[in-house]
Scaffold this active site. Sequence first.
Site, PDB file in Angstrom:
ATOM      1  CG  ASP A  82       3.783  27.124 -56.984  1.00  0.00           C
ATOM      2  OD1 ASP A  82       5.012  27.251 -57.123  1.00  0.00           O
ATOM      3  OD2 ASP A  82       2.945  27.772 -57.651  1.00  0.00           O
ATOM      4  CG  HIS A  83       4.819  30.788 -54.960  1.00  0.00           C
ATOM      5  ND1 HIS A  83       5.929  31.588 -55.139  1.00  0.00           N
ATOM      6  CD2 HIS A  83       4.289  30.598 -56.184  1.00  0.00           C
ATOM      7  CE1 HIS A  83       6.059  31.875 -56.429  1.00  0.00           C
ATOM      8  NE2 HIS A  83       5.077  31.273 -57.078  1.00  0.00           N
ATOM      9  CG  ASP A 104       8.699  32.999 -53.281  1.00  0.00           C
ATOM     10  OD1 ASP A 104       9.792  33.592 -53.313  1.00  0.00           O
ATOM     11  OD2 ASP A 104       7.670  33.422 -53.856  1.00  0.00           O
ATOM     12  CD  GLU A 134      10.408  33.285 -57.208  1.00  0.00           C
ATOM     13  OE1 GLU A 134      10.170  34.499 -57.379  1.00  0.00           O
ATOM     14  OE2 GLU A 134       9.517  32.419 -57.088  1.00  0.00           O
ATOM     15  CG  HIS A 174       3.497  34.804 -60.536  1.00  0.00           C
ATOM     16  ND1 HIS A 174       4.562  35.316 -59.849  1.00  0.00           N
ATOM     17  CD2 HIS A 174       3.620  33.455 -60.462  1.00  0.00           C
ATOM     18  CE1 HIS A 174       5.304  34.326 -59.375  1.00  0.00           C
ATOM     19  NE2 HIS A 174       4.748  33.188 -59.739  1.00  0.00           N
ATOM     20  N   GLY A 203       4.875  31.837 -63.961  1.00  0.00           N
ATOM     21  CA  GLY A 203       4.162  32.730 -64.865  1.00  0.00           C
ATOM     22  C   GLY A 203       4.263  32.301 -66.310  1.00  0.00           C
ATOM     23  N   GLY A 204       4.280  30.986 -66.537  1.00  0.00           N
ATOM     24  CA  GLY A 204       4.479  30.474 -67.892  1.00  0.00           C
ATOM     25  C   GLY A 204       3.350  30.781 -68.856  1.00  0.00           C
ATOM     26  CG  ASN A 225       5.518  26.778 -61.983  1.00  0.00           C
ATOM     27  OD1 ASN A 225       6.077  25.723 -62.271  1.00  0.00           O
ATOM     28  ND2 ASN A 225       5.627  27.332 -60.793  1.00  0.00           N
ATOM     29  CB  THR A 228      -3.186  32.730 -65.955  1.00  0.00           C
ATOM     30  OG1 THR A 228      -2.660  33.254 -64.735  1.00  0.00           O
ATOM     31  CG2 THR A 228      -4.212  33.689 -66.513  1.00  0.00           C
TER      32      THR A 228
END
Length: 279
Positions: A82-83, A104, A134, A174, A203-204, A225, A228
Amino acid sequence: MTIATLSQVLQPALTGRYAIAGLVTLGWEDMRAYVAAAEAEGAPVILQAGPNCRKHTPLPVLGKMFRHLAEGASVPVVAHLDHGYTAEECREALDSGFTSLMFDGSRKPLAQNIDETAAIAEMAHAVGISCEGEIGFVGYSGGEASAGTDPDEAARFARETRVDAMAISAGNVHLQQEGEGSLDEARIRAIEAVTDVPLVIHGGSGVPEVQRRRLAAGSSICKFNIGTELRMAFGAALREAVARDPGRFDRVAILSETEEPVSRAARRVIRSLWKPDGE
């Protein structure tokens, strides 16, 4: 082994009108909890190694951890970078056994983002794995602001990069806590109208569950995604475990008590996307 590529789980989601959870990992306990949750729901899962995870654990170790979990899993497991910000980082993930690379380049000018993402996609496809890109920078809560994805730029990006999934900016941020924000559905529909690539929401955790369910069932968003929201569940479980016996000092004993609460939280996330109509 049930190791899978990103495309192998997202293409059925695109036609089947559901979405897959991309779960952000930080350590062994949450990885195990996520796979257990996916198995309990009978759903595929995407284990994601983001920048903070990679600061803590090297990519070759993470690749082995992901693949070890996939070997014993009864559901498809995607090992996802990821990223990734550089070609070197993406190459290392590929060499470490990852089955999906997310490059990214969203902070870069459009042409540069396209060129660099296309090169990563070509590298991934040459060995039969997937690539996510992205277009339209997704910002951070309390930090850099998001820039909404332009539909025409998204169409060009998808066409010229040949990515297997496209992360977009449509009001998502995010590091937002659960349900703080909402997505710009008009922008999502405009992007859907000009491309058939599975869409991804970073940032889901900041997207209300009711909207996640609706979009999983009725849009081209095939991957949310979630980080948090699950880190909050981990933190609460860890604090409770420590408070229950402040004299304990064995990290294995303490951390083991986080797995079941995190797994329960992950099950809810997975179920809301895998069966968004509440079947």
